[in-house]
Design a protein around this motif. Sequence first.
Motif, short mmCIF file in Angstrom:
data_model
loop_
_atom_site.label_atom_id
_atom_site.label_comp_id
_atom_site.label_asym_id
_atom_site.label_seq_id
_atom_site.Cartn_x
_atom_site.Cartn_y
_atom_site.Cartn_z
N GLY A 1 0.81 -1.21 0.00
CA GLY A 1 0.00 0.00 0.00
C GLY A 1 0.84 1.25 0.00
O GLY A 1 2.07 1.22 -0.18
N LEU A 2 0.18 2.39 0.24
CA LEU A 2 0.81 3.70 0.26
C LEU A 2 0.37 4.45 1.51
O LEU A 2 -0.78 4.35 1.94
CB LEU A 2 0.44 4.50 -0.99
N PHE A 3 1.30 5.21 2.06
CA PHE A 3 1.11 5.91 3.34
C PHE A 3 1.28 7.40 3.11
O PHE A 3 2.33 7.85 2.64
CB PHE A 3 2.14 5.37 4.34
N TYR A 4 0.23 8.18 3.44
CA TYR A 4 0.26 9.63 3.27
C TYR A 4 0.15 10.27 4.65
O TYR A 4 -0.95 10.57 5.13
CB TYR A 4 -0.90 10.08 2.38
N LEU B 1 -3.75 9.23 5.82
CA LEU B 1 -4.37 8.34 4.85
C LEU B 1 -3.50 7.12 4.57
O LEU B 1 -2.29 7.23 4.36
CB LEU B 1 -4.62 9.10 3.55
N ILE B 2 -4.16 5.95 4.57
CA ILE B 2 -3.51 4.68 4.21
C ILE B 2 -4.30 4.06 3.07
O ILE B 2 -5.50 3.80 3.20
CB ILE B 2 -3.48 3.72 5.41
N ILE B 3 -3.65 3.88 1.93
CA ILE B 3 -4.27 3.24 0.78
C ILE B 3 -3.64 1.86 0.62
O ILE B 3 -2.42 1.75 0.45
CB ILE B 3 -4.06 4.05 -0.52
N LEU B 4 -4.45 0.81 0.69
CA LEU B 4 -3.94 -0.56 0.61
C LEU B 4 -4.24 -1.18 -0.75
O LEU B 4 -5.24 -0.86 -1.39
CB LEU B 4 -4.56 -1.41 1.72
N ASN B 5 -3.36 -2.07 -1.14
CA ASN B 5 -3.46 -2.80 -2.41
C ASN B 5 -4.16 -4.13 -2.17
O ASN B 5 -3.56 -5.07 -1.66
CB ASN B 5 -2.04 -3.02 -2.96
N PRO B 6 -5.43 -4.27 -2.52
CA PRO B 6 -6.17 -5.50 -2.21
C PRO B 6 -5.58 -6.75 -2.84
O PRO B 6 -5.68 -7.85 -2.26
CB PRO B 6 -7.58 -5.21 -2.77
N ASP B 7 -4.98 -6.63 -4.02
CA ASP B 7 -4.46 -7.82 -4.69
C ASP B 7 -3.31 -8.46 -3.93
O ASP B 7 -3.03 -9.66 -4.09
CB ASP B 7 -3.97 -7.45 -6.10
N GLN B 8 -2.65 -7.69 -3.11
CA GLN B 8 -1.49 -8.20 -2.37
C GLN B 8 -1.87 -9.26 -1.35
O GLN B 8 -1.11 -10.19 -1.09
CB GLN B 8 -0.81 -7.01 -1.66
N TYR B 9 -3.07 -9.18 -0.80
CA TYR B 9 -3.40 -10.00 0.37
C TYR B 9 -3.80 -11.42 0.02
O TYR B 9 -3.90 -12.28 0.90
CB TYR B 9 -4.48 -9.29 1.19
N GLN B 10 -4.01 -11.70 -1.26
CA GLN B 10 -4.31 -13.07 -1.65
C GLN B 10 -3.12 -13.99 -1.37
O GLN B 10 -3.29 -15.20 -1.28
CB GLN B 10 -4.68 -13.11 -3.13
N TYR B 11 -1.93 -13.41 -1.24
CA TYR B 11 -0.74 -14.22 -1.00
C TYR B 11 -0.45 -14.42 0.49
O TYR B 11 0.29 -15.33 0.85
CB TYR B 11 0.48 -13.55 -1.65
#
Length: 354
Positions: free
Chosen positions: A214-217, A222-232
């Motif tokens: 994800g990205l941290f602002y 603000l925290i933007i997370l990458n949903p595709d990452q968590y399948q692993y």
Amino acid sequence: MYTRFFEGDIVTQEKQELVTSTWTNNVNNLTVAFTASADNTQNGTSFASPTSSGQFFIDVYNANPASDTTAEVQYSVAYGNRLGSGSPAFTDDTGSIGIGASKVVYNQYRQLVFNDETQNFTFGSHTPNHIYVININRARYKQRLTLGSLSLFISGGFVGATTNNTGSVRLTDDSVTNGSSGNSNLGPYYNIVSGSLGVLSGSTINQTPSGSYGLFYPEAGLIILNPDQYQYRVDGLQPITGSSQGTNTDRNHVKLLDHISGANQFIVDTTEEINSQFYFVRARNNEYNYTNNESFIDNNNNLLHDSMINNPKTFITTVGLYSDSNELLGVAKLSQPVAKDFTKEALIRVKLDY
């Protein structure tokens, strides 16, 4: 009577950083996650229609707002999808399929971050269609979130889970390892990675084929997370994408909250920069020995108290700071009165923080 400050009477201190916990009452680790009544139930009013507030975001409290009047919002969670999947469409009209809460959320945050309604979120080398959002309530932090303080556990299991999901990940920003990844419309941003205390675990931010976590602002909370990452790494957290009106009850942001609350660890601090200026106020022996209190004089400006004629005694309780045009700019109250007469001098240090 006014006394002008001279060279050396005013001292400026280098700015200092004050770091405290972000959460209410300075709680270090937010181990609880309460929502408003029916926020995360299948038939609750927050999800009554495709345009209900719960479809867009869920507020998370530090206590049960239904029974505790002191409960305060700590953060909110949301799910965005640039194609409009993952939430019910606003209507079933021709041409409106795929236009729902998830698309609104995605467009809202890319406008905030990029100031560009066509740019997509990219995590490392991966550009997914969707995002998870954790938005820290503005009342919880000072100037910014503290770099290297983020410690967010996301667990595969959670209270009420109907399947035995496994896996977990501990997330932090990579501010110590790599520093800022760039600047955005919300200020500098950092990658969110598996690791601790701002230190990346491993040697690359692309910790799986789906890029970074994800990205941290920090300046926007603000925290933007990458949903595709968590399948692993985390079972059960991969979003389900559908959009038919009234049939999509996946509520991916509820799923994210379940996995956060199931891990019982969300730590992030807040930083405030404090500048201090010291004013050394000097009352010499022949100064400030009389009072301006009107109760001490009669209509002819004669002193009413004989003790104030030859051997006056006053007590300093307040110091006023004035501009060159005698405008009152600030008032400092003493913790206790300071006695003053012709045999005494006073040195009072006034500290101004800003």
